[in-house]
Design an enzyme around this catalytic site. Structure first.
Site, mmCIF file in Angstrom:
data_model
loop_
_atom_site.group_PDB
_atom_site.id
_atom_site.type_symbol
_atom_site.label_atom_id
_atom_site.label_comp_id
_atom_site.label_asym_id
_atom_site.label_seq_id
_atom_site.Cartn_x
_atom_site.Cartn_y
_atom_site.Cartn_z
ATOM 1 N N LYS A 11 0.881 -1.174 0.000
ATOM 2 C CA LYS A 11 0.000 0.000 0.000
ATOM 3 C C LYS A 11 0.917 1.222 0.000
ATOM 4 C CE LYS A 11 -2.071 2.977 1.896
ATOM 5 N NZ LYS A 11 -1.882 4.412 1.525
ATOM 6 N N GLU A 45 9.119 1.226 11.245
ATOM 7 C CA GLU A 45 10.154 2.260 11.131
ATOM 8 C C GLU A 45 9.417 3.592 11.201
ATOM 9 O OE1 GLU A 45 13.148 -0.624 8.590
ATOM 10 O OE2 GLU A 45 12.413 1.190 7.623
ATOM 11 N N CYS A 73 13.543 10.876 7.397
ATOM 12 C CA CYS A 73 13.309 10.562 8.812
ATOM 13 C C CYS A 73 14.587 10.693 9.618
ATOM 14 C CB CYS A 73 12.742 9.153 8.942
ATOM 15 S SG CYS A 73 13.859 7.897 8.296
ATOM 16 N N GLU A 83 8.618 16.195 15.832
ATOM 17 C CA GLU A 83 9.140 16.014 14.475
ATOM 18 C C GLU A 83 8.430 16.991 13.534
ATOM 19 O OE1 GLU A 83 7.928 12.569 12.083
ATOM 20 O OE2 GLU A 83 10.037 12.226 11.639
HETATM 21 P P1 NAD Z 1 1.996 8.357 7.533
HETATM 22 O O1 NAD Z 1 2.109 7.588 8.795
HETATM 23 O O2 NAD Z 1 1.052 9.486 7.485
HETATM 24 O O3 NAD Z 1 1.579 7.403 6.320
HETATM 25 C C1 NAD Z 1 2.351 6.282 5.974
HETATM 26 C C2 NAD Z 1 1.465 5.253 5.306
HETATM 27 O O4 NAD Z 1 0.540 4.749 6.258
HETATM 28 C C3 NAD Z 1 0.640 5.791 4.137
HETATM 29 O O5 NAD Z 1 0.652 4.830 3.114
HETATM 30 C C4 NAD Z 1 -0.739 5.922 4.751
HETATM 31 O O6 NAD Z 1 -1.787 5.838 3.811
HETATM 32 C C5 NAD Z 1 -0.761 4.741 5.695
HETATM 33 N N1 NAD Z 1 -1.716 4.810 6.798
HETATM 34 C C6 NAD Z 1 -2.122 5.908 7.475
HETATM 35 N N2 NAD Z 1 -2.999 5.552 8.449
HETATM 36 C C7 NAD Z 1 -3.134 4.199 8.396
HETATM 37 C C8 NAD Z 1 -3.896 3.250 9.134
HETATM 38 N N3 NAD Z 1 -4.678 3.612 10.151
HETATM 39 N N4 NAD Z 1 -3.802 1.936 8.790
HETATM 40 C C9 NAD Z 1 -2.994 1.556 7.777
HETATM 41 N N5 NAD Z 1 -2.259 2.412 7.035
HETATM 42 C C10 NAD Z 1 -2.319 3.719 7.351
HETATM 43 O O7 NAD Z 1 3.483 8.821 7.192
HETATM 44 P P2 NAD Z 1 3.951 9.754 5.992
HETATM 45 O O8 NAD Z 1 3.445 11.128 6.250
HETATM 46 O O9 NAD Z 1 3.642 9.079 4.712
HETATM 47 O O10 NAD Z 1 5.546 9.739 6.177
HETATM 48 C C11 NAD Z 1 6.235 10.613 7.003
HETATM 49 C C12 NAD Z 1 6.556 9.960 8.331
HETATM 50 O O11 NAD Z 1 7.255 8.741 8.104
HETATM 51 C C13 NAD Z 1 7.468 10.780 9.222
HETATM 52 O O12 NAD Z 1 7.029 10.681 10.543
HETATM 53 C C14 NAD Z 1 8.813 10.096 9.079
HETATM 54 O O13 NAD Z 1 9.707 10.257 10.154
HETATM 55 C C15 NAD Z 1 8.404 8.669 8.941
HETATM 56 N N6 NAD Z 1 9.436 7.879 8.273
HETATM 57 C C16 NAD Z 1 10.180 7.029 9.019
HETATM 58 C C17 NAD Z 1 11.202 6.299 8.424
HETATM 59 C C18 NAD Z 1 12.071 5.341 9.217
HETATM 60 O O14 NAD Z 1 12.823 4.607 8.587
HETATM 61 N N7 NAD Z 1 12.010 5.342 10.519
HETATM 62 C C19 NAD Z 1 11.433 6.441 7.058
HETATM 63 C C20 NAD Z 1 10.649 7.343 6.326
HETATM 64 C C21 NAD Z 1 9.641 8.056 6.941
HETATM 65 O O1 6OD Z 2 18.227 3.729 3.777
HETATM 66 C C1 6OD Z 2 17.318 3.053 4.274
HETATM 67 O O2 6OD Z 2 17.249 1.821 4.145
HETATM 68 C C2 6OD Z 2 16.295 3.713 5.071
HETATM 69 N N1 6OD Z 2 15.414 2.898 5.694
HETATM 70 C C3 6OD Z 2 16.222 5.059 5.093
HETATM 71 C C4 6OD Z 2 15.223 5.785 5.762
HETATM 72 C C5 6OD Z 2 15.054 7.091 5.478
HETATM 73 C C6 6OD Z 2 14.023 7.856 6.080
HETATM 74 O O3 6OD Z 2 13.456 8.795 5.537
#
Ligand code: NAD
Ligand code: 6OD
Length: 496
Positions: free
Chosen positions: A188, A264, A298, A400
């Site tokens: 998804k 993550e 992130c 964040e």
């Molecule tokens: P988000 O949590 O809003 O959405 C991520 C995904 O989850 C989307 O596909 C969304 O449609 C889905 N989703 C939302 N609610 C849901 C539910 N109740 N059930 C199932 N799916 C659901 O995140 P975003 O805005 O797309 O991304 C930004 C965030 O992601 C930031 O907080 C960032 O730090 C984090 N992030 C973390 C990492 C990591 O590796 N730790 C990497 C990239 C992004």
């Molecule tokens: O490099 C990766 O594998 C990884 N998980 C990066 C995450 C980036 C966050 O925005």
């Protein structure tokens, strides 16, 4: 092939369908795909309803227990390497798709997103092809002995829920190990960035991946395809990248079925710059870390602690880093910083700009919105922004933001710096700058984060563990840690 700096052709209207059991399927409901650089609608994605999600999960179950799950390792890894080749053969299409959905500068996607999409498949194909197994020769009372070992089994169907910031990179980071272990997947993608997942479906098909092993359902999260997928009884495990509060919602959705989850999540990452750091290297590296992908990484450091003797020089350096960036269209070779992903995200970041001022920040650079006098004014641009003067406890230093921002604070001792860096509900990543090797090791061991970089940022061998402490995640992926999540061990003991 377009070269860096040349103007890329703008995409035709996009139509992103779901991919189920080896076929593209339409649905009655659509969501808009918007160009973040102009705010204009450039296409639509088909939202998967319950029936489409059911079909995707059922196709995945059939593949997991049939054509895909029973395939030998050699053939499975050969097909996954063909997927990597397919991404590279269609590099420019992936590049266009990623750029048009995210607005990120061409160079970023060319150097990072698309190559990593291909590399993820090769790394995990190699890993699974070369994995060994421990075997123990165990004594028995009759003296004949026993052989005891464990085999890995796929979990079955893995649901993969993805964010929008590095769409192809982060999706394939989970798809590749899940499929390498023999699972079938239902992906998804984020509602903001449906395109590269749809293209990947074409590549999977052309590579000869059996129908049903890779499926894509588009849609929103709560009350839509995301929630329908993770809570589906036919799904055996859920892996998710995104916001911490979404992770919590997913955990609630799967609680009763006791599915394995890997999360993550968000971060509020510290950088710690000691007075003995090489500022000539630290400043440009931290400028890149804070502002790359318009701060939507992130792992980006949004709070920077700097030892007092070099504080002034460091602030001046970060101001220069922020001010040298050129905002603009991703299709313009001069652009070095793109827009944020959406109008809603722009509003969130601008609200933090206001909050920073209310909380007493000095705005050293940026703090507003760039003006272009053309259609880019409809886009989601904000200025790269540097603050000083905020209390460590300010909300801007604890929450964040996920934008091109950094808040710089002074410190006086190593103990104080570590304590400030650790005083956060998050624990994803940290970056430490020092020429003192012992101090680098010491600080890295004391920081409560999943990864600490010393004198670098965003550098990582994909065979090492990746994940977050505290509110930044659950579990570790990367190398054998991914194999650990995407497969289950069965212990076998043979009496001789
Ligand atoms: P988000 O949590 O809003 O959405 C991520 C995904 O989850 C989307 O596909 C969304 O449609 C889905 N989703 C939302 N609610 C849901 C539910 N109740 N059930 C199932 N799916 C659901 O995140 P975003 O805005 O797309 O991304 C930004 C965030 O992601 C930031 O907080 C960032 O730090 C984090 N992030 C973390 C990492 C990591 O590796 N730790 C990497 C990239 C992004
Ligand atoms: O490099 C990766 O594998 C990884 N998980 C990066 C995450 C980036 C966050 O925005």
């Amino acid at each position: 092939m377009a070269r860096t700096g040349e103007k890329l052709a703008e995409p035709a209207a996009l139509d992103r369908r779901c991919f189920v059991d080896g076929k593209f399927v339409e649905s009655d409901e659509r969501l808009d795909i918007v160009d973040p650089a102009t705010g204009r609608k450039i296409g639509a994605a088909h939202i998967a309803d319950r029936a489409i999600v059911d079909k995707a999960v059922s196709a995945a179950r059939n593949a997991a227990h049939g054509d895909w799950g029973t395939l030998g390792t050699r053939e499975r890894t050969r097909l996954l390497r063909r997927v990597a080749d397919g991404i590279e053969e269609r590099f420019e299409e992936f590049l266009h798709a990623e750029i048009s959905d995210t607005g990120k500068p061409e160079e970023t996607a060319r150097q990072i997103d698309i190559p990593r999409g291909a590399a993820n498949f090769r790394v995990f194909a190699d890993l699974i092809a070369n994995q060994g197994a421990e075997i123990f020769q165990t004594d028995t009372p009759d003296g004949a002995g026993a052989l005891n070992y464990a085999i890995r089994r796929p979990l079955g169907v893995v649901a993969i829920v993805c964010p929008w910031n590095l769409p192809l990179l982060l999706m394939t980071w989970k798809v590749a190990p899940a499929m390498a272990c023999g699972n079938a997947v239902v992906v998804k993608p984020s509602e903001e960035t449906p395109s590269t997942a749809t293209l990947l479906a074409e590549v999977m098909h052309d590579a000869g991946i059996p129908d049903g092993a890779f499926n894509v359902v588009h849609g929103y999260g709560a009350g839509s395809a995301g929630e329908l997928l993770v809570g589906h009884p036919g799904v055996d495990a859920v892996t998710f990248t995104g916001e911490t509060r979404t992770g919590a919602a997913i955990q609630r959705s799967v609680a009763d079925s006791v599915k394995p989850v890997s999360f993550e999540l968000g971060g509020k990452n510290p950088a710690v710059v000691f007075a003995d750091a090489d500022l000539g290297k630290a400043v440009p590296a931290l400028g890149r870390a804070a502002f790359a992908n318009c701060g939507q990484v992130c792992l980006a450091p949004e709070r920077m602690y700097v030892e007092r003797p070099v504080y002034g020089a460091f602030v001046a350096g970060m101001k220069a880093e922020a001010e040298k960036l050129v905002p603009g269209s991703p299709y313009d070779g001069k652009t070095t910083i793109g827009p944020l992903i959406s109008a809603a995200h722009k509003k969130k970041v601008l609200d933090y700009f206001d909050l920073a001022v209310e909380e007493g920040a000095t705005v050293v650079a940026g703090g507003g919105v760039p003006e272009f006098g053309d259609d880019r004014d409809g886009g989601y641009f904000v200025q790269p922004t540097v603050w000083t003067g905020l209390e460590h406890t300010a909300r801007v230093n604890r929450e964040e933001i996920f934008g091109p921002v950094c808040s710089i604070l002074p410190f006086d001792t190593e103990e104080e710096a570590v304590a400030l860096a650790n005083d956060s509900p998050y624990g994803l990543a940290a970056t430490v700058w020092t020429e003192n090797l012992s101090r680098g090791h010491r600080a890295a061991a004391a920081l409560e984060v999943g990864i600490t970089w010393v004198n670098c940022w965003f550098l990582r061998d994909l065979r090492t563990p990746f994940g977050g402490m505290k509110l930044s995640g659950l579990g570790r992926e990367g190398g054998v840690h991914s194999l650990g999540f995407y497969s289950e061990l069965s212990n076998i003991c043979i009496k001789l």
